[in-house]
Enzyme design. Structure first.
Site, short mmCIF file in Angstrom:
data_model
loop_
_atom_site.label_atom_id
_atom_site.label_comp_id
_atom_site.label_asym_id
_atom_site.label_seq_id
_atom_site.Cartn_x
_atom_site.Cartn_y
_atom_site.Cartn_z
N CYS A 50 0.88 -1.17 0.00
CA CYS A 50 0.00 0.00 0.00
C CYS A 50 0.92 1.21 0.00
O CYS A 50 1.50 1.54 1.03
CB CYS A 50 -0.91 0.01 1.23
SG CYS A 50 -1.85 1.56 1.37
N CYS A 54 -0.51 4.25 2.34
CA CYS A 54 -0.50 4.14 3.81
C CYS A 54 -0.10 2.73 4.19
O CYS A 54 1.05 2.36 4.00
CB CYS A 54 -1.83 4.58 4.43
SG CYS A 54 -3.30 3.87 3.67
N SER A 55 -1.03 1.94 4.73
CA SER A 55 -0.67 0.58 5.12
C SER A 55 -1.87 -0.35 5.02
O SER A 55 -2.04 -1.22 5.86
CB SER A 55 -0.10 0.58 6.54
OG SER A 55 -1.04 1.13 7.44
N CYS A 56 -2.71 -0.18 3.99
CA CYS A 56 -3.87 -1.05 3.80
C CYS A 56 -3.40 -2.50 3.74
O CYS A 56 -2.44 -2.82 3.05
CB CYS A 56 -4.62 -0.68 2.52
SG CYS A 56 -5.32 0.98 2.58
#
Lengths: 218, 91
Positions: free
Chosen positions: A118, A121-123
């Site tokens: 991602c 962000c950090s999906c």
């Protein structure tokens, strides 16, 4: 230095230590704390909501995703259902696919290898894999996974042959992606739960290959 | 709506504030490989509105060699990225 100026209920804990204060709190942690304070103050969330979400997150584990993968290795019809509707397939195994509206399983084959990032962000499919590893949230992985993925894979110890198509999936929005790694050869005799034990978190992100179990010493 | 297999281009426009279109893709041409459902528009939803109308979301695939001029990997390697409808143009 003041040592251990507070009481513990648990009697096993009797070693001296410095007061447990927040010294050198990371910027990110301070920012999150400020955000939570503000959201609580404005009535957007309650502290119990935050705690419940954290409790839920840390209760999740890659062993759930591994069960999906192992079942897909032994049951071709389940594999098709998993690829067609990952959320429904998770319910079949009494797994919680989480609040995300859609999770999609991606199938690695002899000719196609998926890895997930991602960049924004950090999906991450937290419901099925648990909290993401720190490196998944850090800038080096997030930028290099899309710009030089084969080099990144080499650093993870994965060498792809030139004739394997590498597909890097950048989960930028509402969809969460889970990689179904290939079943290692030499595992024909293993039971489903033994197979699940081979499926690592990293292999479901696509940065590792499930290891072939070494022959048991006799 | 775009169809699977259709060639599209990611809009090259700038956007102030929260949005889910990575800068490295802006202006790049790709192929629609999946048509997902529609979802709340993050650009308005992020600011406390209802996020309506929902926007269709597509999985668009790009050749690595199209995205990175100095691509060092295999020519067949591709990037797959979810892009909202209002960021896509016909190519």
């Amino acid at each position: 230095m003041s040592l251990h100026d507070h009481d513990h209920d648990d009697r096993d804990h009797d070693h001296p230590h410095e007061p447990l204060t927040i010294v050198g709190e990371p910027v990110a942690a301070a920012r999150v704390r400020a955000l939570v304070d503000l959201l609580v103050e404005k009535g957007v969330v309650g502290r119990d909501d935050v705690r419940q979400r954290i409790d839920w997150l840390v209760s999740r584990s890659p062993s759930d995703g591994a069960r999906l993968v192992a079942r897909s290795w032994v049951d071709p019809e389940f594999r098709q259902r998993l690829l067609a509707d990952t959320r429904a397939a998770a319910f079949e195994l009494d797994l919680d696919p989480g609040p995300s509206p859609v999770v999609i399983a991606l199938e690695n084959t002899e000719t196609v290898h998926h890895m997930v990032v991602c960049t924004l962000c950090s999906c991450y499919p937290k419901a099925l894999l648990g909290p993401p590893p720190d490196w998944y949230k850090d800038f080096p992985y997030r930028s290099r996974a899309v710009s030089e993925p084969r080099a990144v894979l080499e650093e993870f110890g994965v060498h792809l042959d030139a004739d394997v198509e590498l597909r890097v999936v950048d989960s930028t929005a509402d969809i969460r992606y889970l990689v179904i790694p290939q079943r290692p050869s030499g595992t024909e005799a293993l039971r489903e739960d033994e197979l699940a034990a081979l499926v690592t978190r990293d292999s479901m992100i696509g940065v590792a290959i499930p290891a072939v179990p070494s022959p048991a010493a006799s | 709506m775009y169809q699977r297999g259709q060639e599209v281009r990611v809009a090259a426009r700038q956007h102030e504030g929260h949005h889910r279109t990575p800068a490295y893709l802006k202006g790049k041409q790709g192929t629609v490989t999946r048509v997902h459902a529609s979802f709340l528009n993050p650009e308005t939803h992020a600011y406390g509105t209802d996020g309506l109308p929902e926007q269709a979301l597509y999985l668009v695939s790009f050749a690595q060699s199209d995205v990175w001029p100095e691509h060092h990997g295999d020519a067949a390697d591709r990037l797959y990225v979810d892009v909202f409808e209002h960021w896509l143009e016909e190519a």
